[in-house]
Motif scaffolding. Structure first.
Motif, PDB file in Angstrom:
ATOM      1  N   ARG A 265       0.824  -1.200   0.000  1.00  0.00           N
ATOM      2  CA  ARG A 265       0.000   0.000   0.000  1.00  0.00           C
ATOM      3  C   ARG A 265       0.864   1.258   0.000  1.00  0.00           C
ATOM      4  O   ARG A 265       0.528   2.261  -0.641  1.00  0.00           O
ATOM      5  N   SER A 266       1.980   1.210   0.692  1.00  0.00           N
ATOM      6  CA  SER A 266       2.915   2.340   0.682  1.00  0.00           C
ATOM      7  C   SER A 266       3.494   2.545  -0.713  1.00  0.00           C
ATOM      8  O   SER A 266       3.602   3.689  -1.192  1.00  0.00           O
ATOM      9  N   ASN A 267       3.845   1.451  -1.371  1.00  0.00           N
ATOM     10  CA  ASN A 267       4.371   1.556  -2.731  1.00  0.00           C
ATOM     11  C   ASN A 267       3.317   2.103  -3.688  1.00  0.00           C
ATOM     12  O   ASN A 267       3.619   2.915  -4.571  1.00  0.00           O
ATOM     13  N   ALA A 268       2.075   1.664  -3.515  1.00  0.00           N
ATOM     14  CA  ALA A 268       0.995   2.172  -4.364  1.00  0.00           C
ATOM     15  C   ALA A 268       0.788   3.665  -4.151  1.00  0.00           C
ATOM     16  O   ALA A 268       0.570   4.421  -5.115  1.00  0.00           O
ATOM     17  N   ALA A 269       0.863   4.101  -2.894  1.00  0.00           N
ATOM     18  CA  ALA A 269       0.717   5.536  -2.605  1.00  0.00           C
ATOM     19  C   ALA A 269       1.826   6.343  -3.265  1.00  0.00           C
ATOM     20  O   ALA A 269       1.587   7.454  -3.771  1.00  0.00           O
ATOM     21  N   GLU A 270       3.032   5.783  -3.286  1.00  0.00           N
ATOM     22  CA  GLU A 270       4.145   6.477  -3.934  1.00  0.00           C
ATOM     23  C   GLU A 270       3.941   6.538  -5.444  1.00  0.00           C
ATOM     24  O   GLU A 270       4.168   7.588  -6.073  1.00  0.00           O
ATOM     25  N   TYR A 271       3.510   5.446  -6.046  1.00  0.00           N
ATOM     26  CA  TYR A 271       3.162   5.470  -7.471  1.00  0.00           C
ATOM     27  C   TYR A 271       2.101   6.533  -7.736  1.00  0.00           C
ATOM     28  O   TYR A 271       2.224   7.340  -8.680  1.00  0.00           O
ATOM     29  N   ASN A 272       1.042   6.539  -6.923  1.00  0.00           N
ATOM     30  CA  ASN A 272      -0.047   7.498  -7.132  1.00  0.00           C
ATOM     31  C   ASN A 272       0.457   8.932  -7.073  1.00  0.00           C
ATOM     32  O   ASN A 272       0.070   9.783  -7.892  1.00  0.00           O
ATOM     33  N   ARG A 273       1.318   9.209  -6.105  1.00  0.00           N
ATOM     34  CA  ARG A 273       1.847  10.561  -5.929  1.00  0.00           C
ATOM     35  C   ARG A 273       2.663  10.987  -7.146  1.00  0.00           C
ATOM     36  O   ARG A 273       2.491  12.101  -7.677  1.00  0.00           O
ATOM     37  N   LEU A 274       3.516  10.105  -7.613  1.00  0.00           N
ATOM     38  CA  LEU A 274       4.399  10.454  -8.723  1.00  0.00           C
ATOM     39  C   LEU A 274       3.673  10.474 -10.066  1.00  0.00           C
ATOM     40  O   LEU A 274       4.066  11.215 -10.973  1.00  0.00           O
ATOM     41  N   LEU A 275       2.619   9.660 -10.189  1.00  0.00           N
ATOM     42  CA  LEU A 275       1.889   9.603 -11.463  1.00  0.00           C
ATOM     43  C   LEU A 275       0.856  10.719 -11.600  1.00  0.00           C
ATOM     44  O   LEU A 275       0.371  10.967 -12.707  1.00  0.00           O
ATOM     45  N   GLU A 276       0.529  11.403 -10.512  1.00  0.00           N
ATOM     46  CA  GLU A 276      -0.537  12.413 -10.549  1.00  0.00           C
ATOM     47  C   GLU A 276      -0.346  13.452 -11.652  1.00  0.00           C
ATOM     48  O   GLU A 276      -1.314  13.794 -12.355  1.00  0.00           O
ATOM     49  N   PRO A 277       0.869  13.963 -11.853  1.00  0.00           N
ATOM     50  CA  PRO A 277       1.015  14.968 -12.912  1.00  0.00           C
ATOM     51  C   PRO A 277       1.249  14.392 -14.310  1.00  0.00           C
ATOM     52  O   PRO A 277       1.411  15.153 -15.267  1.00  0.00           O
ATOM     53  N   VAL A 278       1.269  13.068 -14.447  1.00  0.00           N
ATOM     54  CA  VAL A 278       1.556  12.443 -15.737  1.00  0.00           C
ATOM     55  C   VAL A 278       0.256  12.260 -16.511  1.00  0.00           C
ATOM     56  O   VAL A 278      -0.627  11.515 -16.072  1.00  0.00           O
TER      57      VAL A 278
END
Length: 379
Positions: A265-278
């Motif tokens: 879940r932590s890894n998914a949150a990091e993906y979500n954060r970084l992908l938000e502006p993509v």
């Protein structure tokens, strides 16, 4: 953009899944557990199997667990125990692994496919009333990628029609829906412990969990040649027992599952954060009131195949789960379905891509995956 970008020679490969990292951390515990079984020379229907059945049932919030040889066998035996026979129909989503449908077919029954919700890839409950017939004998709800299906309307439909409900939890052990664990909603629920699952054995293994004392007894008979007493069989059954070595390994891994789920879940949150502006990339959806366990971190992209090729050139692993909905599988060609019959599932099959996801995945690796995706969408 070149269709064959050059790999970065200095960068380490990032696999889509990495079992070796898990074993490096807990290998000693696993070897100790295996040695414990070898010292007893009890390999079938022993203490380890009984213990993991109790432990998994408790995790799912139900009374009983019945260990079997694989997740596919779990589906097959659950369907049979719930009364599905040749000539019957079973409702299930078309977006799933083929085993969900082939278990139905193995009993001589017919899978009746339903479309999915585009944001979750799980069964659209509104499809059930459209697909039910007088021959319908059961419903299978699949919790795909680690996210629970919308169980309230599915349960309500099954109860209103007096149909057994079977949950396919192969990808979602530990996931929750409105505060309750998947596996606790249906008459029976099926788990796979295939090595790549969130809780994986070192080979094939599975389990059926249930609150029904009657189903528990029936499943125990079915997995052991239909025997109700030693050398006394009351119906045809299977040889499908969870062996003691796999059970012992699963008991070791179960002690780590909560930590692994938090890491996912932590890894998914990091993906979500970084992908938000993509732009042009849709991250996985987490329904309000649900806790996703991210068996897969699955994005959507209209240029999925080109993106996957781009990632591969950067030595970043990814996988398409699943490129062919069940209704378009050659196995089910006799059903007469054609492209366009289930538009949400078909579009998802062309756009979904599962990125690297495992507990040991590092934040710098996630950053590199997202950087590669951002590079692609700019071209």
């Amino acid at each position: 953009m070149s269709t064959h970008p050059q790999p970065n020679a200095a960068a380490e490969p990032i696999p889509q899944f990495d079992l070796s990292a898990q074993y490096a951390a807990i290998g000693r515990e696993i070897r100790t557990a295996v040695e414990r079984v070898l010292s007893t020379q009890q390999f079938v229907l022993g203490r380890e199997g009984a213990a993991i059945e109790e432990e998994i049932a408790a995790l799912c919030g139900v009374a009983h667990g019945v260990g079997v040889a694989s997740g596919t066998d779990a589906l097959l035996l659950a369907l049979r125990a719930c009364g599905v026979r040749a000539g019957d129909e079973v409702l299930l989503p078309t977006s799933t692994f083929v085993a969900t449908g082939s278990a139905v077919s193995a009993l001589g029954a017919t899978p009746v496919f339903a479309d999915v919700r585009p944001e979750t890839y799980n069964l659209d409950p509104s499809e059930l009333e459209r697909r039910v017939t007088s021959r319908t004998r059961a419903v299978i709800a699949v919790h795909l990628y680690g996210l629970a299906a919308d169980m309230d309307p599915i349960v309500a439909f099954a109860k209103s029609r007096k149909l057994p409900l079977i949950e396919d939890c192969a990808q979602a052990i530990g996931a929750t829906y409105k505060g309750h664990r998947v596996g606790s909603f249906g008459d029976a629920a099926c788990l796979s412990f295939y090595p790549t699952k969130n809780l994986g054995a070192c080979g094939d293994a599975g389990m059926v969990v249930t609150n029904s004392k009657g189903l528990d007894a029936h499943l125990r008979s079915l997995r052991n040649h239909g025997q109700t007493a030693k050398y006394l069989s009351s119906e045809p059954g299977w040889n499908s027992r969870l062996d003691e070595i796999q059970a012992a390994i699963l008991r070791v891994k179960l002690r780590h599952l909560a930590d692994w789920q938090r890491a996912r879940r932590s890894n998914a949150a990091e993906y979500n954060r970084l992908l938000e502006p993509v732009p042009g990339v849709m991250p996985p959806h987490e329904t309000e009131g649900c806790e996703h366990v991210y068996h897969q971190y699955t994005i959507r992209c209209e240029r999925r195949d080109a993106l996957q090729e781009h990632l591969a050139a950067q030595e970043i692993g990814s996988t398409v789960y699943y490129p062919h909905p069940l209704h378009l599988q050659p196995l089910y060609a006799p059903s007469g379905h054609k492209a366009g019959d289930f538009p949400h599932a078909e579009r998802a099959a062309k756009e979904v891509l599962s990125l690297p996801m495992y507990p040991e995945l590092r934040k710098d690796q996630i950053a590199r995956v997202v950087e590669a995706i951002a590079e692609f969408v700019k071209c």
